[in-house]
Scaffold this motif. Structure first.
Motif, PDB file in Angstrom:
ATOM      1  N   SER A  92      78.403 -66.520  86.681  1.00  0.00           N
ATOM      2  CA  SER A  92      78.920 -67.480  85.706  1.00  0.00           C
ATOM      3  C   SER A  92      80.383 -67.772  86.030  1.00  0.00           C
ATOM      4  CB  SER A  92      78.803 -66.913  84.286  1.00  0.00           C
ATOM      5  OG  SER A  92      79.335 -67.804  83.330  1.00  0.00           O
ATOM      6  N   THR A 134      68.978 -72.929  78.937  1.00  0.00           N
ATOM      7  CA  THR A 134      69.791 -71.946  79.653  1.00  0.00           C
ATOM      8  C   THR A 134      70.937 -71.464  78.762  1.00  0.00           C
ATOM      9  OG1 THR A 134      71.432 -73.482  80.594  1.00  0.00           O
ATOM     10  CG2 THR A 134      69.343 -73.258  81.782  1.00  0.00           C
ATOM     11  N   ASN A 135      71.603 -70.412  79.230  1.00  0.00           N
ATOM     12  CA  ASN A 135      72.754 -69.881  78.487  1.00  0.00           C
ATOM     13  C   ASN A 135      74.039 -70.486  79.032  1.00  0.00           C
ATOM     14  OD1 ASN A 135      72.658 -68.616  80.967  1.00  0.00           O
ATOM     15  ND2 ASN A 135      73.411 -66.651  80.203  1.00  0.00           N
ATOM     16  N   GLU A 136      74.092 -71.807  79.110  1.00  0.00           N
ATOM     17  CA  GLU A 136      75.263 -72.507  79.633  1.00  0.00           C
ATOM     18  C   GLU A 136      75.815 -73.482  78.594  1.00  0.00           C
ATOM     19  OE1 GLU A 136      74.972 -73.427  84.131  1.00  0.00           O
ATOM     20  OE2 GLU A 136      72.923 -73.682  83.372  1.00  0.00           O
ATOM     21  N   THR A 154      68.561 -76.564  75.584  1.00  0.00           N
ATOM     22  CA  THR A 154      68.569 -75.192  75.053  1.00  0.00           C
ATOM     23  C   THR A 154      67.882 -74.231  76.017  1.00  0.00           C
ATOM     24  OG1 THR A 154      66.492 -75.635  73.868  1.00  0.00           O
ATOM     25  CG2 THR A 154      68.564 -75.979  72.654  1.00  0.00           C
TER      26      THR A 154
END
Length: 307
Positions: free
Chosen positions: A89, A184-186, A182
């Motif tokens: 990340s 991915t965690n981005e 919604t």
């Protein structure tokens, strides 16, 4: 020039640009990725990231029209990695500068110079960087796709009045599906329209009918101004002055627009050089008065025109 013809193609034809049948490869990009006070255990990742982004921008067909090498849009992208919250990340700042040739010269003039301070994404050297114009794949591909369409749209605006419209519509698609994703965690607030320097805001500036003078000003500045400057310098200055007057009025109508800030960041030195050799003192004084109002940060540059 081919790019002049491209800008006036019918909308229906241009919207074919998402089809895989053409190999347009409109961009000629240079990409530089650096680290800013962060430690990366495997430094080869930075080089691969840089190469993957450059390949993504340069080898993908963003429109349906073929381009000769000299017709490609030159683009410089600088990405500074500032934080790595977790493995894979990246929190970065991105600066992008696109240029266009001036007709009859070897001079390249800036079209857009913009900074994105929340250019954040996940990246894995093992995962291919892919993109869809109509659905979310990853935040990095959405970021690059959005800016590719914006760069092409602004380039087209310099060759024909409002010639970039179809590309801004495609950029809008990217904004909409990425803001609502919604999968991915981005999470990325830059897509949401909540700040005065985000991607949503820049696109709104360029597509708002009340601010249309921004875009018609691009055509007046470049095609009717810079492209004829060698042969008709006084006519060119008049066209540039008219374009700047429209941009100034739009900026006053909507203060603190991201487009206006980005435009003058890219053009302030060039504008001063265009008018410094003019013999029309009244025109020069009007120019300086107008630009100091709309771009006070560069007042000293404009004042130098009068010396």
């Amino acid at each position: 020039m081919m790019r002049k013809l491209l800008a006036v193609l019918p909308l229906v034809a241009v919207l074919l640009l998402a089809a895989p049948v053409a190999r347009a490869q409109e961009l000629l990009s240079e990409v530089q990725v650096t680290t800013q006070n962060v430690t990366i255990t495997d430094p080869t990742i930075v080089g691969q990231m840089q190469n993957d982004i450059r390949t993504f921008l340069n080898n993908r067909s963003w429109t349906s029209q073929a381009h000769r090498p000299e017709e490609k849009i030159r683009l410089r992208v600088f990405i500074g990695i500032e934080k790595i919250p977790q493995n894979g990340s990246y929190q970065t700042t991105m600066r992008m500068i696109s240029t266009r040739p001036v007709y009859g010269t070897g001079y390249e003039t800036n079209v857009i110079s913009i900074v994105d301070r929340s250019f954040n994404f996940n990246y894995s050297p093992q995962a291919p960087l892919d993109f869809s114009p109509n659905s979310f794949v990853s935040n990095l591909s959405s970021l690059l796709g959005y800016y590719a369409y914006m760069v092409i749209g602004m380039d087209r605006d310099t060759f024909a009045p409002l010639g970039g419209t179809p590309y801004y519509e495609l950029a809008r698609n990217v904004v909409n599906y990425t803001a609502n994703q919604t999968s991915t965690n981005e999470p990325d607030a830059g897509w949401l329209g909540s700040g005065s320097r985000d991607r949503h805001f820049l696109l709104d500036n360029l597509t708002d009918p009340q601010l249309q003078a921004f875009r018609t000003g691009l055509y007046g500045y470049y095609r009717q101004g810079m492209d004829v400057f060698v042969e008709k310098p006084e006519d060119a200055r008049s066209s540039v002055m008219q374009a700047l007057t429209g941009i100034q009025k739009a900026a006053v109508t909507r203060p603190n627009t991201l487009f206006a800030r980005s435009f003058f960041e890219a053009k302030s030195d060039e504008i001063a050089n265009i008018f410094r050799t003019s013999q029309d003192q009244r025109q020069k004084q009007e120019l300086v008065t107008m630009l100091i109002e709309v771009d006070p940060a560069n007042a000293a540059k404009y004042q130098s025109v009068l010396k």
